[in-house]
Design an enzyme around this catalytic site. Structure first.
Site, PDB file in Angstrom:
ATOM      1  N   ARG A 192       0.851  -1.177   0.000  1.00 54.24           N
ATOM      2  CA  ARG A 192       0.000   0.000   0.000  1.00 54.24           C
ATOM      3  C   ARG A 192       0.888   1.227   0.000  1.00 54.24           C
ATOM      4  NH1 ARG A 192      -4.931  -1.434   3.465  1.00 54.24           N
ATOM      5  NH2 ARG A 192      -5.492   0.135   1.982  1.00 54.24           N
ATOM      6  N   TYR A 232      -6.372   4.594  -7.191  1.00 56.77           N
ATOM      7  CA  TYR A 232      -7.458   5.581  -7.206  1.00 56.77           C
ATOM      8  C   TYR A 232      -7.067   6.789  -6.360  1.00 56.77           C
ATOM      9  CZ  TYR A 232      -8.966   3.117  -2.867  1.00 56.77           C
ATOM     10  OH  TYR A 232      -9.027   2.526  -1.626  1.00 56.77           O
TER      11      TYR A 232
HETATM   12  C1  LIG Z   1      -5.052  -4.150   1.535  1.00 58.08           C
HETATM   13  C2  LIG Z   1      -6.431  -3.916   2.064  1.00 58.08           C
HETATM   14  C3  LIG Z   1      -7.308  -3.071   1.381  1.00 58.08           C
HETATM   15  C4  LIG Z   1      -8.616  -2.887   1.850  1.00 58.08           C
HETATM   16  N1  LIG Z   1      -9.450  -2.078   1.154  1.00 58.08           N
HETATM   17  C5  LIG Z   1     -10.730  -1.921   1.585  1.00 58.08           C
HETATM   18  C6  LIG Z   1     -11.634  -1.063   0.874  1.00 58.08           C
HETATM   19  O1  LIG Z   1     -11.270  -0.416  -0.114  1.00 58.08           O
HETATM   20  N2  LIG Z   1     -12.916  -0.962   1.340  1.00 58.08           N
HETATM   21  C7  LIG Z   1     -13.351  -1.631   2.469  1.00 58.08           C
HETATM   22  O2  LIG Z   1     -14.525  -1.488   2.852  1.00 58.08           O
HETATM   23  N3  LIG Z   1     -12.505  -2.428   3.166  1.00 58.08           N
HETATM   24  C8  LIG Z   1     -11.218  -2.584   2.761  1.00 58.08           C
HETATM   25  N4  LIG Z   1     -10.360  -3.359   3.469  1.00 58.08           N
HETATM   26  C9  LIG Z   1     -10.833  -4.006   4.705  1.00 58.08           C
HETATM   27  C10 LIG Z   1     -10.885  -3.024   5.860  1.00 58.08           C
HETATM   28  O3  LIG Z   1      -9.673  -2.322   5.960  1.00 58.08           O
HETATM   29  C11 LIG Z   1     -11.156  -3.768   7.163  1.00 58.08           C
HETATM   30  O4  LIG Z   1     -12.216  -4.671   6.986  1.00 58.08           O
HETATM   31  C12 LIG Z   1     -11.537  -2.777   8.261  1.00 58.08           C
HETATM   32  O5  LIG Z   1     -10.527  -1.805   8.426  1.00 58.08           O
HETATM   33  C13 LIG Z   1     -11.752  -3.533   9.566  1.00 58.08           C
HETATM   34  O6  LIG Z   1     -12.060  -2.626  10.577  1.00 58.08           O
HETATM   35  P1  LIG Z   1     -12.203  -3.127  12.072  1.00 58.08           P
HETATM   36  O7  LIG Z   1     -12.551  -1.913  12.860  1.00 58.08           O
HETATM   37  O8  LIG Z   1     -13.084  -4.313  12.137  1.00 58.08           O
HETATM   38  O9  LIG Z   1     -10.765  -3.668  12.486  1.00 58.08           O
HETATM   39  P2  LIG Z   1      -9.401  -2.887  12.702  1.00 58.08           P
HETATM   40  O10 LIG Z   1      -9.230  -1.813  11.697  1.00 58.08           O
HETATM   41  O11 LIG Z   1      -8.346  -3.928  12.790  1.00 58.08           O
HETATM   42  O12 LIG Z   1      -9.577  -2.174  14.114  1.00 58.08           O
HETATM   43  C14 LIG Z   1      -9.487  -2.883  15.324  1.00 58.08           C
HETATM   44  C15 LIG Z   1      -9.171  -1.876  16.427  1.00 58.08           C
HETATM   45  O13 LIG Z   1      -9.211  -2.554  17.676  1.00 58.08           O
HETATM   46  C16 LIG Z   1      -8.074  -2.220  18.441  1.00 58.08           C
HETATM   47  N5  LIG Z   1      -7.821  -3.369  19.328  1.00 58.08           N
HETATM   48  C17 LIG Z   1      -7.428  -4.617  18.964  1.00 58.08           C
HETATM   49  N6  LIG Z   1      -7.309  -5.409  20.035  1.00 58.08           N
HETATM   50  C18 LIG Z   1      -7.649  -4.640  21.111  1.00 58.08           C
HETATM   51  C19 LIG Z   1      -7.717  -4.898  22.514  1.00 58.08           C
HETATM   52  N7  LIG Z   1      -7.416  -6.110  23.005  1.00 58.08           N
HETATM   53  N8  LIG Z   1      -8.102  -3.897  23.336  1.00 58.08           N
HETATM   54  C20 LIG Z   1      -8.421  -2.660  22.840  1.00 58.08           C
HETATM   55  N9  LIG Z   1      -8.344  -2.365  21.518  1.00 58.08           N
HETATM   56  C21 LIG Z   1      -7.980  -3.341  20.667  1.00 58.08           C
HETATM   57  C22 LIG Z   1      -6.984  -2.000  17.402  1.00 58.08           C
HETATM   58  O14 LIG Z   1      -5.923  -1.220  17.915  1.00 58.08           O
HETATM   59  C23 LIG Z   1      -7.761  -1.290  16.298  1.00 58.08           C
HETATM   60  O15 LIG Z   1      -7.819   0.099  16.493  1.00 58.08           O
HETATM   61  C24 LIG Z   1      -9.048  -3.546   3.029  1.00 58.08           C
HETATM   62  C25 LIG Z   1      -8.163  -4.366   3.737  1.00 58.08           C
HETATM   63  C26 LIG Z   1      -6.868  -4.553   3.259  1.00 58.08           C
HETATM   64  C27 LIG Z   1      -5.948  -5.449   4.012  1.00 58.08           C
END
Ligand SMILES: Cc1cc2nc3c(=O)[nH]c(=O)nc-3n(C[C@H](O)[C@H](O)[C@H](O)COP(=O)(O)OP(=O)(O)OC[C@H]3O[C@@H](n4cnc5c(N)ncnc54)[C@H](O)[C@@H]3O)c2cc1C
Length: 412
Positions: A192, A232
């Protein structure tokens, strides 16, 4: 006989959200009618130099919450252009997201989207209470039946609901499933990078990829047999975002952590057989991060007692459809629908089960579509074409409508 556990509640629920990523901040926004505390292990200061696009199914929800498009400053996807590694166009299709699906397809800088979601969750404006975000608050233990989380410093917090939005390495998931699950390596890694727009616009052959053309801005993909380059614009078209997916064997040092630095020269080498335009984009990458892509099958369950998993904790998916963040936003919206302000604490486990029921099939299907797009369909799996994917993914109007279709009762 009416179920006493569903008698209207006169106090707000105490909700703990674990994690302040997209899923956690979206849940905090959707549940502002309760007392929400978000526990985030980090200091929320790390800038992730990357973009994320939000398809209309997700932007529609965020706009209803008050997403401010001026503050966000995200270009829109008005077309999708797919080319081969040789630079020949496979197809270029216009996208009429607002007309067909009622909301724009937004190309966001991750930090901008994160900041906007944080504002929506915590703003003092509006009649209902802002969420509190506590940083440096790492959860190390979750008791699903008691509704208790324990922090690394020994503090214990009790809640009526625990929303586990703690990502792919979720600790809460271990408590819900009773065993630790490690997502499998998919065999691919993603580089990325963000490239300042003026570097790209100085080359007239590729300038439109960041600045747009007569139809506006859009998404461009150079597709090879086992690798692809997606590009993009984001942040008022000041940057060109690139995601380059390559076989793991060519991504030295890649792990499943976000911020592992990659080597720009190795990235360029991986695309050495691609056309000059693709290589000229990559020649402008001065620094990049590497992310090892993990594959996860649908979990047995997302809920136990007072806990529900959402976002990547529940259904981490490969990024080939760009729906992981979008599905997290849909999960959050469903929690707002299934936990209205009248919810009594004793009805929480049943209502979380209903929310899971409404979300599980759709998120699991999209997880499967993403895997099939990345790795090919599994034996016996139905092959769904791009048009069918788009209709299914984008034609979503929120959990209430979906629940009605499924015959699941929504609380009032
Ligand atoms: C290369 C790539 C490109 C992507 N492109 C897209 C896209 O264009 N569009 C799209 O919709 N999705 C995309 N995704 C997917 C998307 O990025 C993820 O699905 C999304 O960011 C997940 O969000 P989340 O909040 O579930 O998890 P995370 O972003 O992992 O957030 C989890 C949070 O919890 C915190 N945390 C973890 N454990 C603990 C704990 N024990 N105690 C307290 N805090 C904790 C972490 O610090 C973090 O802040 C992409 C993913 C990748 C890898």
């Amino acid at each position: 006989m009416p179920d006493a556990s569903f008698a209207p509640n006169t106090r707000k629920l105490d909700v703990v959200v674990i994690g302040a990523g997209i899923a956690g901040l979206a849940a905090a926004t959707a549940l502002r009618h309760h007392n929400v505390t978000v526990l985030e292990q980090s200091r929320l200061k790390e800038e992730i130099g990357a973009a994320i696009h939000l398809a209309p199914n997700a932007s529609k929800i965020a706009l209803k919450w008050g997403l401010d498009l001026d503050k966000l400053g995200s270009p829109e996807a008005n077309w999708y252009h797919e080319l081969g590694a040789d630079g020949n166009t496979h197809f270029k299709i216009p996208i009429f997201a607002k007309k067909e699906f009622g909301a724009p397809w937004l190309l966001n800088h991750r930090v901008d989207l994160h900041n906007e979601l944080k504002r929506l969750a915590t703003t003092e404006e509006g009649p209902i209470s802002p969420a509190t975000i506590r940083t440096a608050a790492k959860v190390i233990r979750v008791d699903c039946e008691e509704g208790v989380v324990e922090l690394q410093d020994g503090e214990v917090i009790k809640a009526d609901v625990i929303v586990a939005a703690d990502g792919i390495h979720s600790v809460a998931r271990t408590a819900v499933l009773g065993n630790q699950l490690v997502a499998k390596r998919s065999g691919h890694s993603a580089y990325r990078a963000l490239i300042p727009a003026d570097i790209v616009t100085s080359n007239p052959r590729i300038a439109h990829i960041v600045a747009g053309d007569a139809q506006g801005t859009g998404l461009t993909t150079y597709m090879g047999p086992d690798r692809r380059l997606v590009a993009y614009p984001c942040r008022r078209s000041q940057y060109l975002n690139i995601v380059a997916i390559v076989p793991d064997s060519e991504a030295e040092g890649s792990t499943e952590q976000w911020q592992v630095p990659g080597r720009p020269e190795q990235l360029l080498e991986s695309f050495s057989a691609f056309c000059d335009d693709a290589k000229n984009i990559l020649r402008n990458v001065s620094s990049c991060a590497l992310w090892q892509l993990r594959e996860q099958d649908p979990l047995e369950t997302w809920t136990k007692g007072k806990v529900i998993l959402i976002g990547d904790a529940a259904h981490a998916m490969l990024p080939h459809q760009g729906q992981g963040g979008g599905q997290a936003i849909e999960d959050a919206e469903a929690l707002g629908v299934f936990l209205p302000s009248s919810t009594s604490p004793s009805s929480v486990p049943e209502l979380l089960k209903r929310a899971e029921k409404v979300r599980y099939e759709r998120a699991s299907l999209i997880q499967g579509f993403s895997r099939a797009k990345a790795l090919g369909p599994r034996e016996g799996e139905k092959v769904v074409n791009a048009q069918e994917h788009a209709q299914y993914n984008f034609g979503y109007n929120g959990a209430k409508e979906w629940a009605e279709k499924m015959g699941v009762e929504v609380p009032v």
